[in-house]
Structures are given as structure tokens and as C-alpha cells.
Scaffold this active site. Structure first.
Site, PDB file in Angstrom:
ATOM      1  N   ARG A 139       0.718  -0.947   0.034  1.00  0.00           N
ATOM      2  CA  ARG A 139       0.083  -0.040  -0.219  1.00  0.00           C
ATOM      3  C   ARG A 139       0.790   1.127  -0.009  1.00  0.00           C
ATOM      4  O   ARG A 139       0.488   2.431  -0.180  1.00  0.00           O
ATOM      5  CB  ARG A 139      -0.709  -0.128   1.316  1.00  0.00           C
ATOM      6  CG  ARG A 139      -2.019  -0.915   1.338  1.00  0.00           C
ATOM      7  CD  ARG A 139      -2.991  -0.971   2.403  1.00  0.00           C
ATOM      8  NE  ARG A 139      -3.480   0.379   2.520  1.00  0.00           N
ATOM      9  CZ  ARG A 139      -4.897   0.657   2.305  1.00  0.00           C
ATOM     10  NH1 ARG A 139      -5.633  -0.417   1.709  1.00  0.00           N
ATOM     11  NH2 ARG A 139      -5.463   1.849   2.185  1.00  0.00           N
TER      12      ARG A 139
ATOM     13  N   LYS B 121      -1.693 -18.492   6.378  1.00  0.00           N
ATOM     14  CA  LYS B 121      -2.665 -18.775   7.246  1.00  0.00           C
ATOM     15  C   LYS B 121      -2.516 -17.332   8.170  1.00  0.00           C
ATOM     16  O   LYS B 121      -1.748 -16.608   7.908  1.00  0.00           O
ATOM     17  CB  LYS B 121      -2.230 -19.790   8.330  1.00  0.00           C
ATOM     18  CG  LYS B 121      -0.933 -19.571   9.332  1.00  0.00           C
ATOM     19  CD  LYS B 121      -0.768 -20.321  10.470  1.00  0.00           C
ATOM     20  CE  LYS B 121       0.094 -19.918  11.601  1.00  0.00           C
ATOM     21  NZ  LYS B 121      -0.030 -20.287  12.719  1.00  0.00           N
TER      22      LYS B 121
ATOM     23  N   HIS C 248       4.147 -24.013   6.846  1.00  0.00           N
ATOM     24  CA  HIS C 248       5.716 -23.851   6.803  1.00  0.00           C
ATOM     25  C   HIS C 248       6.202 -25.226   7.599  1.00  0.00           C
ATOM     26  O   HIS C 248       7.263 -25.643   7.150  1.00  0.00           O
ATOM     27  CB  HIS C 248       6.122 -22.800   7.227  1.00  0.00           C
ATOM     28  CG  HIS C 248       6.170 -22.534   8.655  1.00  0.00           C
ATOM     29  ND1 HIS C 248       5.197 -21.922   9.512  1.00  0.00           N
ATOM     30  CD2 HIS C 248       7.179 -22.680   9.698  1.00  0.00           C
ATOM     31  CE1 HIS C 248       5.063 -21.778  10.717  1.00  0.00           C
ATOM     32  NE2 HIS C 248       6.532 -22.299  11.074  1.00  0.00           N
TER      33      HIS C 248
ATOM     34  N   LYS D  30       9.449 -28.585   6.647  1.00  0.00           N
ATOM     35  CA  LYS D  30      10.808 -28.916   7.376  1.00  0.00           C
ATOM     36  C   LYS D  30      11.288 -30.318   6.694  1.00  0.00           C
ATOM     37  O   LYS D  30      10.564 -31.105   6.600  1.00  0.00           O
ATOM     38  CB  LYS D  30      10.636 -28.846   9.004  1.00  0.00           C
ATOM     39  CG  LYS D  30      10.062 -27.299   9.580  1.00  0.00           C
ATOM     40  CD  LYS D  30      10.020 -27.470  10.752  1.00  0.00           C
ATOM     41  CE  LYS D  30       9.629 -26.092  11.274  1.00  0.00           C
ATOM     42  NZ  LYS D  30      10.807 -25.302  11.254  1.00  0.00           N
TER      43      LYS D  30
ATOM     44  N   GLU E 197       7.727 -23.082  22.414  1.00  0.00           N
ATOM     45  CA  GLU E 197       8.351 -21.513  21.872  1.00  0.00           C
ATOM     46  C   GLU E 197       8.775 -21.013  23.395  1.00  0.00           C
ATOM     47  O   GLU E 197       8.081 -21.074  24.206  1.00  0.00           O
ATOM     48  CB  GLU E 197       7.538 -20.796  21.248  1.00  0.00           C
ATOM     49  CG  GLU E 197       6.963 -21.265  19.679  1.00  0.00           C
ATOM     50  CD  GLU E 197       5.946 -20.491  19.265  1.00  0.00           C
ATOM     51  OE1 GLU E 197       6.405 -19.662  18.131  1.00  0.00           O
ATOM     52  OE2 GLU E 197       4.966 -20.191  19.751  1.00  0.00           O
TER      53      GLU E 197
ATOM     54  N   ASP F  85      -3.883 -20.710  16.418  1.00  0.00           N
ATOM     55  CA  ASP F  85      -2.588 -20.465  15.916  1.00  0.00           C
ATOM     56  C   ASP F  85      -1.848 -21.652  15.511  1.00  0.00           C
ATOM     57  O   ASP F  85      -1.103 -21.468  14.593  1.00  0.00           O
ATOM     58  CB  ASP F  85      -2.262 -19.465  16.883  1.00  0.00           C
ATOM     59  CG  ASP F  85      -0.813 -18.654  16.209  1.00  0.00           C
ATOM     60  OD1 ASP F  85      -0.949 -18.243  14.944  1.00  0.00           O
ATOM     61  OD2 ASP F  85       0.291 -18.925  16.854  1.00  0.00           O
TER      62      ASP F  85
ATOM     63  N   HIS G  38      -0.553 -26.683  12.310  1.00  0.00           N
ATOM     64  CA  HIS G  38       0.839 -27.433  12.471  1.00  0.00           C
ATOM     65  C   HIS G  38       0.657 -28.703  12.988  1.00  0.00           C
ATOM     66  O   HIS G  38       1.134 -29.688  12.508  1.00  0.00           O
ATOM     67  CB  HIS G  38       1.704 -26.264  13.113  1.00  0.00           C
ATOM     68  CG  HIS G  38       1.886 -25.204  12.689  1.00  0.00           C
ATOM     69  ND1 HIS G  38       1.879 -24.596  11.060  1.00  0.00           N
ATOM     70  CD2 HIS G  38       2.118 -23.874  13.003  1.00  0.00           C
ATOM     71  CE1 HIS G  38       2.206 -23.767  10.978  1.00  0.00           C
ATOM     72  NE2 HIS G  38       2.243 -22.942  12.133  1.00  0.00           N
TER      73      HIS G  38
ATOM     74  N   LYS H 144       3.537 -20.968  24.341  1.00  0.00           N
ATOM     75  CA  LYS H 144       4.533 -19.746  24.312  1.00  0.00           C
ATOM     76  C   LYS H 144       5.275 -19.553  25.795  1.00  0.00           C
ATOM     77  O   LYS H 144       4.621 -20.144  26.885  1.00  0.00           O
ATOM     78  CB  LYS H 144       3.789 -18.698  24.005  1.00  0.00           C
ATOM     79  CG  LYS H 144       3.518 -18.682  22.402  1.00  0.00           C
ATOM     80  CD  LYS H 144       2.978 -17.373  22.151  1.00  0.00           C
ATOM     81  CE  LYS H 144       2.781 -17.349  20.531  1.00  0.00           C
ATOM     82  NZ  LYS H 144       3.942 -17.304  19.748  1.00  0.00           N
TER      83      LYS H 144
END
Length: 489
Positions: free
Chosen positions: A46, A144, A174, A178, A212, A231, A236, A336
Site C-alpha cells: 500500500r 495462514k 511451513h 521442514k 516456544e 494459531d 501445524h 509460548k
């Protein structure tokens, strides 16, 4: 397989994903001479920036994400491939700039990568069709999140499907790019060793963990409306589960593999309100320490709602109602601000029925196969072996396969591989529309239950492995998460 000439268009080309992952991935492939000389990358955004201004932005925001730093000559060559086009994705009248930037050659492969919010997918596809840019030889990549529930996922499939055929749509995950995920396919279907054992008679349980250390960072605006279930788990973790559990496909052809994965999703046992409460734990991180540094809790993150019930951790016990897997628990876990950064699949085999040695059966660790996706990709097999000395004493030992050491080859990052597959027209590592809908169909009752439940997620301290309830979940079956069951040194 050599690539044919292409124009690759990144919608959201000035955004975080393009700068951190997509452009560095294409640079790496350029350095390896995978890209045809005339192929081009068109970044759409943009911002009313000039070509020179945008390349300076790439220099600042993308170049630092290239491992070991780029060679200046190859970096200069790569920048010549990039063209910046400013347009408003929702305003068809601004697409003339893209029409003029693209080459009008019917033989070219044309790829549109939508690294944008999903609410823009339909409008972008409609505008591509209205301006004649959605040709039979073009492809579209969907990043996603692919919906936030079953209805929105179906709507995305419907809207994009009005413009592009299913064979032209690449729904990217993704994790499927791997190296270790593809080696799991090789391990299962390229060797005879495990197939006779890959079933309920010999396997005790399967654990899939994506942990994570980081918190929500600058993604809080998205994350607080999403949470760990949407998420990470819906995409995944379920995709990894499918590859572990699927029946042998007839070939590596896209639909053969995706048919096998779809069957797993349709065979997942549905939760009832009772089994859902018993078998799913949600948590939210509190203040703690990561690598010796104090970090805030989720509700203390900048702009976070102080009473947020968004989950940053999910652990669950899932089951698959098939002949092969009946009765084998699959434990899925993601979170997380956890104790370590890792993604791994642990297949644990049943314990030996009787010890012939002068030590109890309970002292024998069950054999396990560990497939590591990150931080270091590899495989390990845990076996019992005799310790040195004159006594017949057994202890767990590990057979290790480190892909980097074994093959002495540069590691290709997930986005590099997946972008090459899109450009080659290879759909095997991408979700099909019915896969996406089947995953949401299984997850949706969980979301509905949580929306009706006023209780808050269980708190856990940052730098730990999640709420104590997650250990209790697996402990009810007499089992432990892998990090809890590792023997003392």
C-alpha cells in the site's frame, strides 16, 4: 527439476513475513542458481514508495535475516529481480499498475502469494480475475490463518475457488516444509523396519510438541483474537499428526498423500462436553524467567486486556478410531514462554513384558523414536544397551541421525522448499480444501465449549513446561511428557 520462467507476486510485499522469510528464501535459492535468469519478484504494498525507496526498505528489513550475510555481488543481482508496485488490494482500479508490471507471456508461470490478512483473500482474487490476471497458468498461495472457524474456512475456500481451481491453490503450512517432516515420510515408507511395528500392538503413545520460548511480542493484536488452538494446533500439530498416523499412500502424488491425511482427520474421535473437559488443558503464561531474563505475563504485555482468557498453551489427548490406532493416545502440546524452544514427535513403544536380567522390568525405559523438527533437525532412537564392565547392567542409549552431519549438505529452510514447490507446481506439501475443513470441523466443538465456559486458562510460570494440569493429563495414563521421563545423568 528445473524451474520454468516465472513472475512471483508477493501481496503484502512490504510486510513482516515477506521481509523476514519470503525474500530471504528467494535470495537463498537465487544464490544456489535455482532461479531462471529472467524470473522476477514483484512486491505489492500500500505504501506509495518509489522503487529506490522500497529497495532501501529491503536492505534495512530483509537483508539482516539472511544467514551469514549475503555476498554483495549476489545481493545486488538479486535486487535487480525485485519490482515494487503500490496498489490498494481492495480497489480494482489500482491494479492497472500490476497489469503493467507483469509480463504478458502465456507460457510464464505466474504465482500470487497472499501474505495478507485472510479477509482480503476474496477481494484480491476477485480483482485479479476482473483485470485478467488470474490465468489458467497462474497459482495462488494462501498464508495462514485460513479462517477462525469452520464457517470462515468454508467461505475462504468458496471465495478463492470461484477464481482459481483447486489444483491452482496452495494453502501453506511451513511446518510441512521442514526437512524432518519429509524424512518422516521417508522413514515410514522408504524402510520396511518400522511398518510392522507402526500400530497399536507395539506403540504405547505418541507425543507431538511445539514449544516456544518467545511470548506474543508484536502479534498481540492478532493473537488475542486467535489463541494457541487456532494459531498452532488446528494447523501445524494436526498436520504432523496426520503424517505420523496416515495409512501408506499409493504414491507420493499430491492427492494420494492428501487423501491419506484426510482419512486421519475424519477418523479423529470427536469430543463430548465430558471428554473435552477431561482431555484438554488450556493455559496462559504468567511472569517468569527465560534464559535468566525476567519476562512479563501475558496480561502484562503491552496493550493486553487485563482480564484476557486467551490461551497461550494447549495440551490434549486425542484418539484415532481406526484399526491401526484404536486405543493409542496421541498427546498434542503447544505453548509460548516455555522452558525450551523445540518441535518434536515422540513415538514410544510398549515396554518389554519380562526381564531376563538382574534388574526389574520397571528399570527398562521403553524404546522410543524421536523426530526433531527444531531447533536441530534429526532423528534419534532410544534403546536399552549393556553398560561397560563385567556386570550385565542395562541402561538407555541413543542412536542419533543428525541430518547436517550425515549428509554434509546446506540445510534448506522450510519457506525455500515450499516456494520452490509452488513454482514447480508440486502440491504434495500443501493442504487441500477438504483437509482444511475437516481440521476445523474437529476443532470447532472445542472452541464452542470454551466460549461458553467462564473459567480462565490455568496459569503457568514463564520458563516452565506449562500448567501442572498438563502433567496430570498424561499422568492419568501412567505416562510422562518426554522431558519429564528422561533419565538422570
Amino acid at each position: 527439476m528445473a524451474l520454468s520462467d516465472f513472475d512471483l507476486v508477493f501481496f503484502g510485499g512490504s510486510g513482516d513475513l515477506a521481509m523476514r522469510k519470503l525474500l530471504p528464501a528467494m535470495y537463498s535459492r537465487d544464490v544456489c542458481n535455482d532461479l531462471p535468469d529472467a524470473s522476477r519478484i514483484i512486491c505489492v504494498g500500500r505504501d506509495d514508495a518509489t522503487q529506490e525507496e522500497f529497495l532501501r526498505m529491503v536492505e534495512t528489513n530483509s537483508k539482516p535475516h539472511i544467514k551469514d550475510g549475503p555476498d554483495e555481488a549476489s545481493w545486488a543481482r538479486f535486487l535487480k529481480r525485485i519490482t515494487y508496485v503500490a496498489l490498494n488490494a481492495t480497489d480494482v482500479s489500482t491494479y492497472q499498475a500490476l497489469v503493467e508490471a507483469l509480463r504478458h507471456d502465456a507460457s510464464l508461470t505466474r504465482v500470487y502469494y497472499l501474505a495478507t490478512p485472510p479477509q482480503l483473500f476474496a477481494k484480491i482474487c476477485d480483482n485479479l480475475a476482473a483485470t485478467g490476471l488470474a490465468t489458467p497458468n497462474s497459482r495462488v498461495v494462501l498464508e495462514k490463518p485460513l479462517g477462525r472457524d469452520l464457517a470462515s474456512a468454508k467461505q475462504i475456500n468458496l471465495d478463492v475457488g470461484k477464481v482459481f481451481a483447486e489444483s491452482q491453490i496452495y494453502r501453506i503450512d511451513h511446518y510441512l516444509g521442514k526437512e524432518t517432516v519429509q524424512n518422516l515420510l521417508a522413514l515410514r515408507f522408504g524402510n520396511i523396519l518400522f511398518e510392522p511395528l507402526w500400530r497399536r500392538e507395539w506403540i504405547s503413545d505418541v507425543q507431538i510438541t511445539i514449544a516456544e520460548k518467545i511470548g506474543v511480542g508484536n502479534r498481540l493484536g492478532y493473537y488475542d483474537n486467535s489463541g494457541a488452538l487456532r494459531d498452532m494446533l488446528q494447523n501445524h500439530l494436526l498436520q504432523l499428526l496426520c503424517i505420523v498416523a496416515m495409512e501408506p499412500p499409493t504414491s507420493i502424488a499430491p492427492d494420494a498423500v492428501r487423501d491419506a491425511k484426510l482419512q486421519v482427520l475424519r477418523s479423529l474421535k470427536r469430543f463430548t462436553p465430558t471428554t473435552l473437559s477431561q482431555n484438554i488443558i488450556r493455559g496462559q503464561y504468567r511472569a517468569g524467567y527465560i534464559d535468566g531474563q525476567q519476562v512479563p505475563g501475558y496480561r502484562e504485555e503491552p496493550d493486553a486486556p487485563k482480564s484476557s482468557r486467551t490461551e497461550t498453551f494447549v495440551a490434549m489427548k486425542a484418539e484415532i478410531d481406526t484399526w491401526r490406532w484404536a486405543g493409542v493416545p496421541f498427546y498434542l502440546r503447544t505453548g509460548k514462554r516455555m522452558a525450551d524452544r523445540l518441535a518434536e514427535i515422540v513415538v514410544r513403544f510398549k515396554p518389554i513384558p519380562h526381564s531376563i536380567f538382574n534388574q526389574p522390568t520397571s528399570s527398562f525405559q521403553p524404546n522410543s523414536l524421536v523426530i526433531r523438527l527444531q531447533p536441530d533437525e534429526g532423528l534419534s532412537m532410544n534403546l536399552m544397551a549393556k553398560t561397560p564392565g563385567d556386570s550385565m547392567r542395562l541402561k538407555q542409549a541413543e542412536l542419533e541421525l543428525d541430518f547436517r552431519e550425515q549428509f554434509k549438505a546446506p540445510r534448506m529452510e522450510a519457506y525455500e522448499r515450499l516456494l520452490l514447490d509452488v513454482l514447480r507446481g508440486q502440491l504434495t506439501l500443501f493442504m487441500r480444501g477438504d483437509e482444511l475443513e475437516a481440521a476445523w470441523e474437529w476443532v470447532e466443538p472445542i472452541l464452542e465449549h470454551w466460549e461458553q465456559d467462564d473459567s480462565a486458562p490455568a496459569p503457568y510460570t514463564s520458563g516452565t513446561w506449562g500448567p501442572a494440569a498438563a502433567s496430570a493429563l498424561i499422568g492419568r495414563d501412567g505416562l510422562q511428557w518426554r522431558e519429564e521421563s528422561l533419565p538422570e545423568d
